[in-house]
Structure formats: structure tokens, C-alpha cells
Design a protein around this motif. Structure first.
Motif, mmCIF file in Angstrom:
data_model
loop_
_atom_site.group_PDB
_atom_site.id
_atom_site.type_symbol
_atom_site.label_atom_id
_atom_site.label_comp_id
_atom_site.label_asym_id
_atom_site.label_seq_id
_atom_site.Cartn_x
_atom_site.Cartn_y
_atom_site.Cartn_z
ATOM 1 N N VAL A 1 1.102 -1.549 0.203
ATOM 2 C CA VAL A 1 0.210 0.032 0.087
ATOM 3 C C VAL A 1 1.310 1.256 0.174
ATOM 4 N N ARG A 2 2.030 0.950 0.699
ATOM 5 C CA ARG A 2 2.663 2.455 1.015
ATOM 6 C C ARG A 2 3.195 2.296 -0.501
ATOM 7 N N LYS A 3 3.529 1.751 -1.193
ATOM 8 C CA LYS A 3 4.579 1.885 -2.544
ATOM 9 C C LYS A 3 3.549 2.427 -4.022
ATOM 10 N N LEU A 4 1.970 1.562 -3.471
ATOM 11 C CA LEU A 4 1.198 2.153 -4.664
ATOM 12 C C LEU A 4 0.624 3.683 -4.796
ATOM 13 N N GLU A 5 0.826 4.272 -2.802
ATOM 14 C CA GLU A 5 0.158 5.336 -2.686
ATOM 15 C C GLU A 5 1.746 6.369 -2.816
ATOM 16 N N ALA A 6 2.836 6.127 -2.631
ATOM 17 C CA ALA A 6 3.469 6.590 -3.404
ATOM 18 C C ALA A 6 3.797 6.957 -4.525
ATOM 19 N N GLY A 7 2.947 6.033 -5.615
ATOM 20 C CA GLY A 7 2.583 6.193 -7.557
ATOM 21 C C GLY A 7 4.610 6.623 -7.355
ATOM 22 N N GLY A 8 4.923 6.644 -8.628
ATOM 23 C CA GLY A 8 5.894 6.456 -9.603
ATOM 24 C C GLY A 8 6.277 5.281 -10.090
ATOM 25 N N THR A 9 5.406 4.756 -10.024
ATOM 26 C CA THR A 9 5.569 3.273 -10.315
ATOM 27 C C THR A 9 4.883 3.266 -12.286
ATOM 28 N N SER A 10 5.468 2.449 -12.447
ATOM 29 C CA SER A 10 4.468 2.207 -14.340
ATOM 30 C C SER A 10 3.558 1.387 -14.098
ATOM 31 N N LEU A 11 2.620 1.753 -15.022
ATOM 32 C CA LEU A 11 1.269 0.813 -15.354
ATOM 33 C C LEU A 11 1.606 -0.862 -14.801
ATOM 34 N N GLU A 12 2.375 -1.542 -15.194
ATOM 35 C CA GLU A 12 2.474 -2.888 -14.879
ATOM 36 C C GLU A 12 2.822 -2.962 -13.807
ATOM 37 N N ASP A 13 3.731 -2.328 -12.574
ATOM 38 C CA ASP A 13 4.055 -2.127 -11.454
ATOM 39 C C ASP A 13 3.152 -2.274 -10.864
ATOM 40 N N SER A 14 1.995 -1.650 -11.265
ATOM 41 C CA SER A 14 1.699 -1.260 -9.609
ATOM 42 C C SER A 14 -0.048 -1.940 -10.215
ATOM 43 N N LEU A 15 -0.277 -2.602 -11.087
ATOM 44 C CA LEU A 15 -0.982 -3.896 -11.721
ATOM 45 C C LEU A 15 -0.708 -4.644 -10.617
ATOM 46 N N ALA A 16 1.000 -4.837 -10.328
ATOM 47 C CA ALA A 16 1.514 -5.932 -9.837
ATOM 48 C C ALA A 16 1.384 -5.851 -8.287
ATOM 49 N N LEU A 17 1.361 -5.335 -7.908
ATOM 50 C CA LEU A 17 1.437 -3.858 -6.618
ATOM 51 C C LEU A 17 -0.577 -5.266 -5.954
ATOM 52 N N TRP A 18 -0.622 -3.912 -6.991
ATOM 53 C CA TRP A 18 -2.489 -4.505 -6.191
ATOM 54 C C TRP A 18 -2.569 -5.559 -6.878
ATOM 55 N N GLU A 19 -2.612 -6.991 -6.943
ATOM 56 C CA GLU A 19 -2.491 -8.154 -8.011
ATOM 57 C C GLU A 19 -1.831 -8.971 -6.218
ATOM 58 N N ARG A 20 -1.034 -8.556 -6.378
ATOM 59 C CA ARG A 20 -0.453 -9.060 -4.452
ATOM 60 C C ARG A 20 -1.096 -8.579 -3.175
ATOM 61 N N GLY A 21 -1.169 -7.171 -3.547
ATOM 62 C CA GLY A 21 -2.402 -6.687 -2.354
ATOM 63 C C GLY A 21 -3.106 -7.764 -1.869
ATOM 64 N N GLU A 22 -4.192 -8.288 -3.277
ATOM 65 C CA GLU A 22 -5.544 -8.950 -3.053
ATOM 66 C C GLU A 22 -4.792 -9.954 -2.670
ATOM 67 N N GLU A 23 -4.115 -10.571 -2.848
ATOM 68 C CA GLU A 23 -3.490 -11.438 -2.520
ATOM 69 C C GLU A 23 -3.392 -11.871 -0.967
ATOM 70 N N LEU A 24 -1.918 -10.667 -0.653
ATOM 71 C CA LEU A 24 -2.236 -10.695 0.941
ATOM 72 C C LEU A 24 -3.438 -10.558 1.730
ATOM 73 N N ALA A 25 -3.760 -9.252 1.366
ATOM 74 C CA ALA A 25 -5.248 -9.279 1.877
ATOM 75 C C ALA A 25 -6.033 -10.508 2.027
ATOM 76 N N ALA A 26 -6.086 -11.074 0.906
ATOM 77 C CA ALA A 26 -6.998 -12.725 1.714
ATOM 78 C C ALA A 26 -6.266 -13.328 2.680
#
Length: 72
Positions: A21-46
Motif C-alpha cells: 500500500v505504501r508503494k502504491l500510494e507513493a506512486g511513480g511506478t509503471s502501470l504494469e508494476d502498479s497492477l502487479a502490486l495491486w494483485e499482490r495486495g489482493e492476495e495478501l488481503a485474502a
């Protein structure tokens, strides 16, 4: 949920989720990296939900046993 994911403890999954979440909120990542982070976040939330639901079930069971025994 994948077996490797359930091997994560609650605290480990929570801490990694906080970092994602910190990385996503900081921004500055590519769309592909942001999507990968979001997917990982969903896995971790589960994983966190899984642990919390298990804890809730154990607590409910303990409270029901206590009530059945006539205790408060």
C-alpha cells in the motif's frame, strides 16, 4: 488460496500488505508494476482475511463452550 500463501503468518502478510500500500500510494511506478502490486495486495488481503476468520471462529467456539458450561 494457494498453499504458499496460507504458509504466511498473519503478521507477515499484514506487514507486506502495508508495504504494498505504501508503494502504491507513493506512486511513480509503471502501470504494469502498479497492477502487479495491486494483485499482490489482493492476495495478501485474502491471507489476512483467512487468518482473521479462523481467529473469529476459534473465539466463537470458545465462547460457546464457556456458555454451554454455564460460565461467564
Amino acid at each position: 488460496m494457494a498453499e504458499a500463501e496460507t504458509a504466511l503468518g498473519y503478521e507477515q502478510a499484514r506487514d507486506e500488505l502495508i508495504e504494498v500500500v505504501r508503494k502504491l500510494e507513493a506512486g511513480g511506478t509503471s502501470l504494469e508494476d502498479s497492477l502487479a502490486l495491486w494483485e499482490r495486495g489482493e492476495e495478501l488481503a485474502a491471507v489476512c482475511r483467512h487468518w482473521l476468520e479462523g481467529a473469529r471462529a476459534r473465539l466463537d467456539s470458545a465462547l460457546a463452550a464457556r456458555e454451554a458450561a454455564g460460565g461467564e
